[in-house]
Design a protein around this motif. Sequence first.
Motif, PDB file in Angstrom:
ATOM      1  N   HIS A  79      33.370  23.818  24.713  1.00 31.63           N
ATOM      2  CA  HIS A  79      32.914  23.195  25.956  1.00 31.63           C
ATOM      3  C   HIS A  79      31.386  23.289  26.044  1.00 31.63           C
ATOM      4  CE1 HIS A  79      33.793  22.734  30.576  1.00 31.63           C
ATOM      5  NE2 HIS A  79      32.811  21.958  30.169  1.00 31.63           N
ATOM      6  N   ARG A  80      30.858  24.444  25.774  1.00 29.19           N
ATOM      7  CA  ARG A  80      29.395  24.608  25.831  1.00 29.19           C
ATOM      8  C   ARG A  80      28.698  23.718  24.802  1.00 29.19           C
ATOM      9  NH1 ARG A  80      28.015  28.781  29.168  1.00 29.19           N
ATOM     10  NH2 ARG A  80      29.558  30.438  29.517  1.00 29.19           N
ATOM     11  N   GLU A  81      29.317  23.544  23.630  1.00 28.37           N
ATOM     12  CA  GLU A  81      28.722  22.696  22.590  1.00 28.37           C
ATOM     13  C   GLU A  81      28.656  21.242  23.062  1.00 28.37           C
ATOM     14  OE1 GLU A  81      29.414  21.471  17.888  1.00 28.37           O
ATOM     15  OE2 GLU A  81      30.780  22.876  18.878  1.00 28.37           O
ATOM     16  N   VAL A  82      29.706  20.781  23.728  1.00 27.39           N
ATOM     17  CA  VAL A  82      29.704  19.410  24.251  1.00 27.39           C
ATOM     18  C   VAL A  82      28.608  19.244  25.296  1.00 27.39           C
ATOM     19  CG1 VAL A  82      31.009  17.807  25.697  1.00 27.39           C
ATOM     20  CG2 VAL A  82      32.106  18.860  23.713  1.00 27.39           C
ATOM     21  N   LEU A  83      28.461  20.217  26.187  1.00 25.66           N
ATOM     22  CA  LEU A  83      27.443  20.124  27.230  1.00 25.66           C
ATOM     23  C   LEU A  83      26.037  20.169  26.649  1.00 25.66           C
ATOM     24  CD1 LEU A  83      28.945  22.404  30.041  1.00 25.66           C
ATOM     25  CD2 LEU A  83      28.955  19.910  29.911  1.00 25.66           C
TER      26      LEU A  83
END
Length: 318
Positions: free
Chosen positions: A59-63
């Motif tokens: 999730h953090r990578e997508v953001l």
Amino acid sequence: MSDLFLPATPSTVHWGRFWSDLPPVLEVEPGARVTIETFSGREMHLPPEGSGMTVSDAHREVLAADLPRVAHLLTGPVAVRGAMPGDVLEIAIEKIDLGADWGYNALRPSAGTLMGEMPVSAMNLDIIPIDRAAKTARLPWGAVLPLAPFFGVMGLAPAPEWGELTSVQPRVFGGNIDLKLLTEGATLFLPVQAEGGLFSCGDGHGCQGDGEVCITALETSLTGTFRFNLHKKGALEVDYPMAETADEFVTMGFHESLDQALRIALRQMIALISRHCGITPGEAYQFCSMAVDFAVTQSVNGEKGIHGRVKKSLLQRG
């Protein structure tokens, strides 16, 4: 046919666009079963450090990716080989898993059914812990809500001449439907308007009341397993989104006016009952008044939603 998995990564997600020129991230044969991972929440919505709630590295990578942001975070699109305008895509929602131990609900003074009426000067954000094993969520003031997860956004690409559209409004190709009946076991039928269909989904909801009145439900990450069945032109009479559950047929109507949305959902229901039972539209209209329930799906997406529900058992002729 083996099952497929589509993870949510910077190369498989997009922010809030339905567009026939958006290249597919996966192409499948009709009948394929695909598990699709989705995330919900921007940086401002994430639980703080030390809260006991976890944000996945993915999730953090997508953001952190440099992707243009518009509306909802969606995974896809998935192309179905052979799907052409005039066909119907049947999307069986076989399984929905909670993807996080938290969700959020936000109230903004500039949005919602009672826009400007609540005594808040800025966004009021609640980060809500989720018990995935119990399928419950506990609100800050103590209430415990049972969860019935579903995807708020499921849609295909619009016709090429429509260009690029935001995911905010529901349309004839689906999109931000926000229909809480589309839980595990339900089936969504969407008319195909562009080659391949191009299915995207996201906007996971842990639970929602009909109306979604403050503009957010319990927003959370979900992973869904879908089976994509294709009905070629003329095989199935579906020119507007409709759904089926184990016990009911569901029609929909979208319009900026709730009155007009009701008329659309009602016309769709009259046509469905007339075909199914072999009765006249007038007889089906009378039947709707006696046996069909219509409700507000959501009142906050610009194009508001109405859905009608009829029990399948009532359509059996004596």
